[in-house]
Design an enzyme around this catalytic site. Structure first.
Site, PDB file in Angstrom:
ATOM      1  N   ARG A 204      -4.824 -33.444 -27.117  1.00 46.26           N
ATOM      2  CA  ARG A 204      -4.168 -34.298 -28.096  1.00 46.26           C
ATOM      3  C   ARG A 204      -3.060 -33.530 -28.793  1.00 46.26           C
ATOM      4  NH1 ARG A 204      -5.841 -37.594 -25.992  1.00 46.26           N
ATOM      5  NH2 ARG A 204      -7.201 -39.748 -26.617  1.00 46.26           N
TER       6      ARG A 204
ATOM      7  N   GLU B   9       4.719 -39.834 -29.238  1.00 49.39           N
ATOM      8  CA  GLU B   9       4.828 -40.197 -27.808  1.00 49.39           C
ATOM      9  C   GLU B   9       5.439 -41.889 -28.041  1.00 49.39           C
ATOM     10  OE1 GLU B   9       1.201 -39.764 -25.527  1.00 49.39           O
ATOM     11  OE2 GLU B   9       1.442 -37.423 -25.723  1.00 49.39           O
TER      12      GLU B   9
ATOM     13  N   HIS C 166       2.582 -37.151 -20.554  1.00 51.35           N
ATOM     14  CA  HIS C 166       1.181 -37.674 -20.871  1.00 51.35           C
ATOM     15  C   HIS C 166       0.892 -38.307 -19.301  1.00 51.35           C
ATOM     16  CE1 HIS C 166      -1.910 -38.808 -24.006  1.00 51.35           C
ATOM     17  NE2 HIS C 166      -2.538 -38.780 -22.872  1.00 51.35           N
TER      18      HIS C 166
END
Length: 321
Positions: A232, A261, A280
């Site tokens: 995370r 993000e 990601h």
């Protein structure tokens, strides 16, 4: 808006036709509706008894008939926040589906850092034929793995097979898994950081892991050490990381996840020295086997749900995973 009189299962995961057949077979006659994310209507969500796939928080509010939410992600922290789901709604995740993709990303990043492949790529772009000097070997390297879930253990297993010494940290002490050489809890984090050549974080998003890696932790690391984060984004303090890289407190880092993000174009992390970013992509549906595994989890849990049996992959909402 009319109420549906039949049971409905809404699936927004982009399954293949073969994978859809597995879900429909498990449904045993109960209506299954397959929708792309952009096709979802408020009525679809409102009428669903079961939803398979991650929904934005604002769309979940319409799910008044929802009894079970099956996520397509391993991470579930968003859905554990107060007020997002009713207490009566069962919540399950896809833990285990991303072991291969994320652990292989971490292994690739580890070897690229050890062998200085990132600086060599920069040299290539600059048309520089330049020897970057000594590199690190996996054999004998000390690797600290933060988070010993399925992904962390798979990563540890491969790196240990390559000769690395593995220190694992998890929430509770207990039997030392065969994948690691030492097992510790977070109470020993600073001492473990001092020993590590590679710090590989694959932590869940919880209040306890928020900015777990900050100024004190980077200061404790070797100046030759590298950080990899594929868990995370908010487990790393971005300002502290930037400063640690600029001041040479650590040798470099690879991040697949950020606290914010998408990372804003003007964020200073883009320009940090020896930092290598990916958007990601370690998980997601980038390899076919991930979606196959998610389909298996969904189909098995659907059979259990309709038979009144206990579900697997149940999320502990207090822990967030």
């Amino acid at each position: 808006m009319s109420e549906s009189t039949g049971r409905k299962i809404l699936v927004k995961i982009p399954f293949t036709e073969e994978q859809k057949k597995k879900i429909s077979a498990a449904a045993d006659g109960v209506e299954v509706i397959y929708k792309k994310a952009e096709e979802l209507t408020e009525q679809d969500v409102a009428e669903a008894e079961v939803i398979m796939g991650n929904l934005p928080k604002e769309k979940i509010q319409a799910a008044r008939n929802l009894k079970w939410l099956q996520l397509n992600s391993a991470g579930a922290d968003l859905y554990c926040q107060p007020g997002v789901l009713k207490d009566s709604v069962a919540l399950t995740n896809a833990s285990g589906a991303y072991d291969i993709s994320v652990s292989e990303y971490m292994i690739s990043a580890t070897l690229a850092l050890m062998k200085k492949l990132y600086p060599y790529h920069v040299n290539q772009q600059n048309h520089q034929w330049k020897d970057e000097g000594g590199v690190m070997a996996a054999q004998g390297a000390c690797i600290l793995v933060l988070g010993l879930g399925n992904i962390g253990l798979r990563y540890a297993r491969v790196m240990k097979a390559m000769g690395s010494y593995i220190i694992g940290i998890r929430r509770h002490a207990g039997t030392v898994p065969e994948e690691v050489d030492e097992l510790h809890t977070m109470a020993d984090l600073e001492e473990c950081l001092k020993r590590a050549d590679i710090v590989a974080a694959v932590l869940p998003g919880t209040p306890q892991t928020l900015h777990l890696l900050g100024r004190e932790q980077f200061a404790a690391m070797k100046r030759s050490a590298y950080l990899i984060n594929a868990g995370r984004g908010n487990s790393v303090d971005p300002d502290a990381l930037y400063d640690a890289l600029e001041q040479g407190e650590i040798a470099g880092a690879v991040l697949d996840v950020m606290e914010q993000e998408p990372l804003p174009a003007d964020h200073r992390l883009w320009n940090a020295q020896n930092l290598y970013l990916t958007p990601h992509v370690a998980g997601g549906f980038h390899i076919p086997v991930t979606l196959d595994l998610i389909a298996e989890i969904c189909a098995d849990n659907l059979k259990r749900y309709l038979a009144g049996e206990a579900l697997t992959h149940v999320v502990n909402r207090e822990l967030g995973y």
